[in-house]
Scaffold this active site. Structure first.
Site, PDB file in Angstrom:
ATOM      1  N   LYS A 125       0.662  -1.706   0.218  1.00  0.00           N
ATOM      2  CA  LYS A 125      -0.012   0.005   0.098  1.00  0.00           C
ATOM      3  C   LYS A 125       0.729   1.494   0.412  1.00  0.00           C
ATOM      4  O   LYS A 125       1.752   1.090   1.060  1.00  0.00           O
ATOM      5  CB  LYS A 125      -0.408  -0.131   1.119  1.00  0.00           C
ATOM      6  CG  LYS A 125      -1.239   1.104   0.711  1.00  0.00           C
ATOM      7  CD  LYS A 125      -3.057   1.019   2.638  1.00  0.00           C
ATOM      8  CE  LYS A 125      -2.119   1.542   3.266  1.00  0.00           C
ATOM      9  NZ  LYS A 125      -1.840   3.163   3.719  1.00  0.00           N
TER      10      LYS A 125
ATOM     11  N   ASP B  38      -3.175   4.486  -2.396  1.00  0.00           N
ATOM     12  CA  ASP B  38      -4.204   4.283  -0.682  1.00  0.00           C
ATOM     13  C   ASP B  38      -4.390   6.208  -1.104  1.00  0.00           C
ATOM     14  O   ASP B  38      -3.557   6.522  -0.080  1.00  0.00           O
ATOM     15  CB  ASP B  38      -4.158   3.923   0.713  1.00  0.00           C
ATOM     16  CG  ASP B  38      -4.764   4.459   1.496  1.00  0.00           C
ATOM     17  OD1 ASP B  38      -5.758   5.307   1.056  1.00  0.00           O
ATOM     18  OD2 ASP B  38      -3.808   4.562   3.042  1.00  0.00           O
TER      19      ASP B  38
ATOM     20  N   LYS C 290      -7.241   8.509  -0.532  1.00  0.00           N
ATOM     21  CA  LYS C 290      -8.486   8.248  -0.237  1.00  0.00           C
ATOM     22  C   LYS C 290      -9.034   9.442  -0.655  1.00  0.00           C
ATOM     23  O   LYS C 290      -9.260  11.177   0.125  1.00  0.00           O
ATOM     24  CB  LYS C 290      -8.449   9.066   1.061  1.00  0.00           C
ATOM     25  CG  LYS C 290      -7.618   7.528   1.903  1.00  0.00           C
ATOM     26  CD  LYS C 290      -7.507   8.076   3.396  1.00  0.00           C
ATOM     27  CE  LYS C 290      -6.824   6.460   4.468  1.00  0.00           C
ATOM     28  NZ  LYS C 290      -5.680   6.018   4.299  1.00  0.00           N
TER      29      LYS C 290
ATOM     30  N   ASP D 202     -13.830  14.911  -2.918  1.00  0.00           N
ATOM     31  CA  ASP D 202     -13.110  16.106  -3.144  1.00  0.00           C
ATOM     32  C   ASP D 202     -15.075  16.591  -4.181  1.00  0.00           C
ATOM     33  O   ASP D 202     -15.675  15.107  -4.056  1.00  0.00           O
ATOM     34  CB  ASP D 202     -12.259  16.625  -4.395  1.00  0.00           C
ATOM     35  CG  ASP D 202     -12.359  17.917  -3.924  1.00  0.00           C
ATOM     36  OD1 ASP D 202     -13.047  19.205  -4.348  1.00  0.00           O
ATOM     37  OD2 ASP D 202     -10.936  18.050  -3.982  1.00  0.00           O
TER      38      ASP D 202
ATOM     39  N   THR E 122     -10.192   3.930  10.970  1.00  0.00           N
ATOM     40  CA  THR E 122      -9.995   2.878  12.092  1.00  0.00           C
ATOM     41  C   THR E 122      -9.592   3.621  13.387  1.00  0.00           C
ATOM     42  O   THR E 122      -9.557   2.788  14.205  1.00  0.00           O
ATOM     43  CB  THR E 122      -9.603   1.550  11.774  1.00  0.00           C
ATOM     44  OG1 THR E 122      -8.547   1.795  11.373  1.00  0.00           O
ATOM     45  CG2 THR E 122      -9.959   0.573  10.675  1.00  0.00           C
TER      46      THR E 122
ATOM     47  N   ARG F 216       2.914  -0.658  10.504  1.00  0.00           N
ATOM     48  CA  ARG F 216       4.305  -0.609  11.668  1.00  0.00           C
ATOM     49  C   ARG F 216       4.227  -1.773  12.634  1.00  0.00           C
ATOM     50  O   ARG F 216       5.283  -1.959  12.701  1.00  0.00           O
ATOM     51  CB  ARG F 216       3.293  -0.261  13.045  1.00  0.00           C
ATOM     52  CG  ARG F 216       4.294   1.961  12.229  1.00  0.00           C
ATOM     53  CD  ARG F 216       3.432   3.032  12.911  1.00  0.00           C
ATOM     54  NE  ARG F 216       1.085   2.660  12.495  1.00  0.00           N
ATOM     55  CZ  ARG F 216       0.742   3.355  13.325  1.00  0.00           C
ATOM     56  NH1 ARG F 216       1.470   4.897  14.197  1.00  0.00           N
ATOM     57  NH2 ARG F 216      -0.711   3.165  13.142  1.00  0.00           N
TER      58      ARG F 216
HETATM   59  O1  LIG Z   1      -9.908   3.361   8.068  1.00  0.00           O
HETATM   60  C1  LIG Z   1      -8.165   3.225   7.722  1.00  0.00           C
HETATM   61  C2  LIG Z   1      -8.534   3.765   6.705  1.00  0.00           C
HETATM   62  C3  LIG Z   1      -6.668   3.549   6.205  1.00  0.00           C
HETATM   63  N1  LIG Z   1      -5.844   3.426   7.266  1.00  0.00           N
HETATM   64  C4  LIG Z   1      -3.856   3.468   6.340  1.00  0.00           C
HETATM   65  O2  LIG Z   1      -3.943   2.022   6.840  1.00  0.00           O
HETATM   66  C5  LIG Z   1      -2.850   2.108   7.036  1.00  0.00           C
HETATM   67  C6  LIG Z   1      -2.571   1.600   8.852  1.00  0.00           C
HETATM   68  O3  LIG Z   1      -1.049   1.645   9.543  1.00  0.00           O
HETATM   69  P1  LIG Z   1      -1.352   0.398  10.582  1.00  0.00           P
HETATM   70  O4  LIG Z   1       0.689   1.300  10.892  1.00  0.00           O
HETATM   71  O5  LIG Z   1      -0.921  -0.583  10.308  1.00  0.00           O
HETATM   72  O6  LIG Z   1      -1.861   1.207  11.621  1.00  0.00           O
HETATM   73  C7  LIG Z   1      -2.197   3.007   7.260  1.00  0.00           C
HETATM   74  O7  LIG Z   1      -1.195   3.286   5.823  1.00  0.00           O
HETATM   75  C8  LIG Z   1      -3.416   3.905   7.340  1.00  0.00           C
HETATM   76  O8  LIG Z   1      -3.212   4.993   6.775  1.00  0.00           O
HETATM   77  C9  LIG Z   1      -5.834   3.328   8.530  1.00  0.00           C
HETATM   78  O9  LIG Z   1      -5.417   2.903   9.409  1.00  0.00           O
HETATM   79  N2  LIG Z   1      -7.571   3.283   8.609  1.00  0.00           N
END
Ligand SMILES: O=c1ccn([C@@H]2O[C@H](COP(=O)(O)O)[C@@H](O)[C@H]2O)c(=O)[nH]1
Length: 239
Positions: free
Chosen positions: A32, A59, A61, A64, A122, A214
């Site tokens: 991603k 990603d 998002k 607009d 999330t 992460r």
């Molecule tokens: O609702 C959402 C939409 C996108 N993300 C993205 O996913 C990864 C999660 O990264 P972690 O390090 O595993 O937390 C990150 O790139 C976000 O921009 C999301 O977390 N939640």
């Protein structure tokens, strides 16, 4: 799109990405590329990752007015990535426009990228939903409503927490994709994530894809973390 793991390359330079991917050089990943990396490196990082054989979720998002989203998606379609997204909060006309742009921009003979919509991030709690966004429904009702709008607009699926997957599957059908970030191993820090589940739980809840950043990119041994992910998905949770 068989591989259910999407590794979030949240780095600020192509150099960091190369260092991270080095140990995975014999593996074709689903990666991603988000705002941090794309805003620094632009289309070049996409071309480079594609040349290395990785599949790509871009990603960005988009959110607009419909015309702007349509024209932006037309340009992104030329990158021939696998998956792109918008915020469902932009409404049905905007989501339809996103698809129109993708269809117009996809080169002849190529497949249009799948397009999904973010329901609620999330990192958003039900309390935030009520007190900050002034949405007076439960998280589940809100996520399901946004998922239904995405489906009605012709999108291929949604981004949600794996916690909401069973409800979305029930109402939007099995073919509707559920791409779920907020994934953490049981012994990990949650960081800024709120609606979090383990890879093992995400599998049990029926997520189509899990997005993991992460827990792998910041692990002491990213290869071992990726293997742990595969094990948990197979049904072996490490306690
Ligand atoms: O609702 C959402 C939409 C996108 N993300 C993205 O996913 C990864 C999660 O990264 P972690 O390090 O595993 O937390 C990150 O790139 C976000 O921009 C999301 O977390 N939640």
């Amino acid at each position: 799109m068989n591989d259910p793991f999407i590794v979030a390359l949240d780095f600020s330079s192509g150099k960091e990405v190369r260092t991270f991917l080095q140990p995975f050089s014999h593996t074709s990943l689903f990666v991603k590329v988000g705002m941090e990396l794309y805003y620094q490196e632009g289309p070049a990082i996409i071309h480079s990752l594609k040349e290395q054989g990785h599949r790509i979720f871009l990603d960005l998002k988009l959110h607009d007015i419909p015309n702007t989203v349509k024209r932006a998606m037309q340009g992104l379609a030329r990158l021939e990535v696998d998956l792109v997204n918008v915020h469902a909060a932009g409404g049905t006309r905007m989501m339809e426009a996103a698809l129109e742009g993708l269809e117009a921009g996809t080169p002849n003979g190529a497949r249009r990228p799948y397009c999904i919509a973010v329901t609620q991030l999330t990192s958003t709690s039900e309390q935030m939903l009520h007190n900050e966004l002034w949405i007076g429904r439960t998280m589940e009702e809100t996520v399901l409503h946004y998922a239904a709008l995405a489906k009605q607009s012709g999108l291929d699926g949604v981004v949600c927490s794996a916690k909401e997957v069973p409800l979305i599957r029930k109402h939007c059908g099995e073919a509707f994709l559920t791409v779920t970030p907020g994934i953490r191993f049981a012994d990990d820090e949650k960081n800024d994530q709120v609606r979090v589940v383990t890879p093992y739980e995400a599998k049990k809840l029926g997520a189509s894809f899990i997005v993991i950043g992460r827990s792998i990119t910041c692990a002491e041994n990213p290869i071992a973390a990726y293997e742990r992910l595969q094990q948990e998905w197979k049904g072996e949770e490490k306690k």
